[in-house]
Design an enzyme around this catalytic site. Structure first.
Site, short mmCIF file in Angstrom:
data_model
loop_
_atom_site.label_atom_id
_atom_site.label_comp_id
_atom_site.label_asym_id
_atom_site.label_seq_id
_atom_site.Cartn_x
_atom_site.Cartn_y
_atom_site.Cartn_z
N GLY A 242 14.80 38.15 18.44
CA GLY A 242 16.23 37.93 18.18
C GLY A 242 16.95 37.59 19.47
CB SER A 243 20.52 37.77 20.30
OG SER A 243 20.70 39.12 19.93
N GLY A 247 17.49 42.36 22.35
CA GLY A 247 16.29 42.73 23.12
C GLY A 247 16.58 43.72 24.23
CD GLU A 264 7.71 36.34 21.46
OE1 GLU A 264 8.28 35.31 21.86
OE2 GLU A 264 6.52 36.59 21.71
CB CYS A 298 13.72 30.90 19.65
SG CYS A 298 12.07 30.62 19.03
P1 NAD Z 1 20.03 38.94 16.25
O1 NAD Z 1 19.70 39.44 17.61
O2 NAD Z 1 21.42 38.95 15.79
O3 NAD Z 1 19.19 39.78 15.16
C1 NAD Z 1 17.79 39.85 15.20
C2 NAD Z 1 17.32 41.13 14.55
O4 NAD Z 1 17.65 42.24 15.39
C3 NAD Z 1 17.97 41.42 13.20
O5 NAD Z 1 17.00 41.99 12.36
C4 NAD Z 1 19.08 42.43 13.56
O6 NAD Z 1 19.44 43.25 12.49
C5 NAD Z 1 18.39 43.22 14.66
N1 NAD Z 1 19.28 43.84 15.64
C6 NAD Z 1 20.43 43.33 16.16
N2 NAD Z 1 20.90 44.16 17.10
C7 NAD Z 1 20.04 45.20 17.19
C8 NAD Z 1 19.99 46.40 17.99
N3 NAD Z 1 20.92 46.66 18.89
N4 NAD Z 1 18.94 47.25 17.81
C9 NAD Z 1 17.98 46.98 16.91
N5 NAD Z 1 17.99 45.88 16.11
C10 NAD Z 1 19.01 45.01 16.26
O7 NAD Z 1 19.42 37.45 16.16
P2 NAD Z 1 19.56 36.38 14.99
O8 NAD Z 1 20.93 35.82 14.97
O9 NAD Z 1 18.97 36.90 13.72
O10 NAD Z 1 18.54 35.26 15.51
C11 NAD Z 1 18.86 34.31 16.48
C12 NAD Z 1 18.35 34.73 17.85
O11 NAD Z 1 16.96 35.02 17.81
C13 NAD Z 1 18.48 33.59 18.86
O12 NAD Z 1 18.88 34.13 20.09
C14 NAD Z 1 17.08 33.04 18.94
O13 NAD Z 1 16.78 32.33 20.12
C15 NAD Z 1 16.27 34.30 18.81
N6 NAD Z 1 14.90 34.03 18.38
C16 NAD Z 1 13.89 34.15 19.30
C17 NAD Z 1 12.59 33.85 18.94
C18 NAD Z 1 11.47 33.92 19.94
O14 NAD Z 1 10.33 33.91 19.52
N7 NAD Z 1 11.74 33.96 21.23
C19 NAD Z 1 12.31 33.47 17.62
C20 NAD Z 1 13.35 33.40 16.70
C21 NAD Z 1 14.65 33.67 17.10
#
Ligand code: NAD
Length: 508
Positions: A242-243, A247, A264, A298
């Protein structure tokens, strides 16, 4: 296929959805979260969510399952994954249709995502016979020194909305052959995809007598549920996608209990086009990488670093190419750009374009499209000519915005490519072998992925996937990424009758 036919064919119409612990399904005690289709804003379902006690129930059940699953020989664990890959092959079209419906990917990309699941399962099946350890020459007579790889324990998976099935599969296929059950907290924007994957896997688990029931668990919910997973001592590894902000939070919580995390995170991917590049090839690659998945990968191309001598020609052709791309309902034939995931994403795009203008950028495209569109967030992709060091260029906006900047000298281009905080994917288009090799060398791209004459997105599963710096350093999928899902034991075996100490130490 209608929306209810899709849900029925994937087994979602028969179960309460919110928490799944193996074959036990419930709506969960947390608040219900409506899930919308980004295509037209229609409510697809109201899915329940887990409270922290239910997260605990899932992790306990997974730990129990682990105690049985780790004793099943790895090739027999691979057999479960092989059967799952067959089920996925049978459901490729319908699962792809659900991905389209729930996150708005065009059909080709949605089915491509399911194909990625199948590929990683096939990879994992082969791997189940190749979890090799080393035999090491011992310095002592009549001793054998070796290492073994053992199952680690249940793996927590937190996933993003934009790869609602493949990211789990990258983790789950490897974890399962490595002997680890999986507890999944999917994106709250794509829970139906998660429960569909779980139901398909569960159909295989139920008919495989070696498999304990709770090999797979799903706990729906928002960040609090993710935080409960991160904090759980039952999960020695948490793999979070995720973001960067997510992370940072998950990484710190997991580190606080001395667990392992595999992160990731976001990217800010660049592609360098040199004067010797094949521009036809570059144009195709740039277009797919910048606007595919509506700029929501991503690995989406966000920064184009072009030699000043070819910039005008390339940007003109790119604008013409952007003008011909069909934008609309991703279920329709010929559409290449579907909607953004939601209104918030559209607002962030507008905001970043405003910032870009204020920082001296010239914007082409980027308008909201309403006429003739369903009621989702449809946008024209944007091309922004701007300075490489404008602050907006250094952050990831999860939308189709391509920043274009020029360079004069090759070293300068590499420095610009490396100057952002993220380090996921990068590419160079060049006909000069020295430039290509330098880009891939130790002083070249600092990203986890560095490509030559291919775009930044669309990685194969065979390589290790992930990036450096703010992208988190994790590696998933191919190569030796499996090692993250196992624990290494070093064994020294004395088959003699004396007790020589290492380093020649005498202790008598
Ligand atoms: P997001 O960070 O908003 O959410 C991702 C996941 O994390 C969700 O399941 C969310 O509920 C959970 N989450 C959010 N905050 C959290 C916290 N504080 N503690 C625990 N869990 C938490 O991301 P998104 O909008 O769903 O996806 C887009 C982001 O993901 C972009 O930044 C993109 O680059 C990244 N991404 C990275 C990869 C990679 O492999 N590097 C792959 C796909 C997406």
């Amino acid at each position: 296929m209608t929306h209810s036919q899709i849900l029925r064919r994937l087994g979602l119409a028969d179960q309460p959805l919110g928490v799944a612990i193996g074959s036990r399904y419930s709506v969960g005690d947390g608040p219900a979260i409506p899930t919308y289709s980004p295509i037209d804003g229609a409510v697809l379902a109201s899915v329940g969510s887990a409270r922290s006690t239910e997260v605990d129930s899932a992790t306990y059940a997974a730990r129990d399952a682990f105690h049985r699953w780790r004793m099943v020989p790895a090739p027999a664990r691979g057999e479960l994954v092989r059967r799952f890959s067959l089920v996925l092959r049978d459901h490729k079209e319908v699962l792809g249709a659900l991905v389209t419906l729930e996150v708005g990917k065009i059909r080709a990309e949605a089915e491509g995502e399911v194909q990625e699941m199948i590929d990683v399962c096939d990879f994992a099946v082969g791997l189940s016979r190749q979890l090799y350890g080393k035999t090491i020459q011992s310095e002592r007579p009549d001793h054998r020194l070796m290492e073994q790889w053992h199952p680690l324990g249940p793996v927590g998976v937190i996933s993003a909305f934009n790869f609602p099935v493949a990211v789990w599969a990258w983790n789950a296929a490897l974890a399962l052959v490595c002997g680890d059950p999986v507890v999944w907290k999917p994106s709250e924007k794509a829970p139906l995809c998660a429960f569909a994957c779980h139901c398909l896997l569960q159909s295989v688990v139920a008919s495989y007598d070696l498999a304990p029931d709770a090999l797979s668990c799903v706990v729906n919910g928002g960040r609090e549920v993710g935080q409960s997973l991160a904090a759980s001592h039952d999960l020695p590894l948490v793999s979070a996608t995720g973001s960067v902000a997510m992370g940072r939070s998950v990484g710190q919580v997991v580190a606080g209990r001395l667990g392992r995390s595999l992160l990731e995170l976001g990217g800010n991917n660049a592609l360098i086009v040199t004067p010797t590049a094949d521009l036809d090839l570059a144009l195709k690659a740039i277009t797919f990488a910048a606007v595919g998945t509506t700029g929501q990968r991503c690995t989406t191309l966000r920064r184009l670093i072009v030699h000043y001598s070819i910039k005008d020609a390339l940007v003109d052709r790119l604008k013409r190419s952007y003008d011909t791309i069909k934008i609309g309902d991703p279920q329709e034939e010929g559409v290449l750009i579907g909607p953004l995931i939601d209104e918030d994403a559209a607002v962030m795009m507008v905001h970043s374009l405003k910032e870009a203008r204020a920082q001296g950028g010239t914007v082409y495209g980027g308008e909201r499209l309403v006429e003739g569109m369903p009621s989702g967030a449809y946008v024209h992709p944007a091309i922004v000519e701007i300075r490489h060091d404008a602050p907006v260029v250094h952050k990831e906006t999860f939308a189709p915005i391509l920043y274009v900047m020029t360079y004069d000298d090759f070293e300068e281009a590499v420095a610009v490519q490396n100057e952002v905080p993220q380090g996921l994917s990068s590419a160079i288009f060049t006909g000069d072998v020295c430039e290509a090799e330098r880009f891939c060398s130790a002083s070249g791209s600092d990203c986890g992925i560095a490509n030559v004459n291919i775009g930044t997105s669309g990685a194969e599963i065979g390589g290790a996937f992930g990036g450096e710096k703010d992208t988190g350093g994790g590696r998933e999928s191919g190569s030796d990424s499996w090692k993250s899902y196992m624990r290494r034991a070093t064994n020294t075996i004395n088959y003699g009758h004396a007790l020589p100490l290492a380093q020649g130490i005498q202790f008598e």
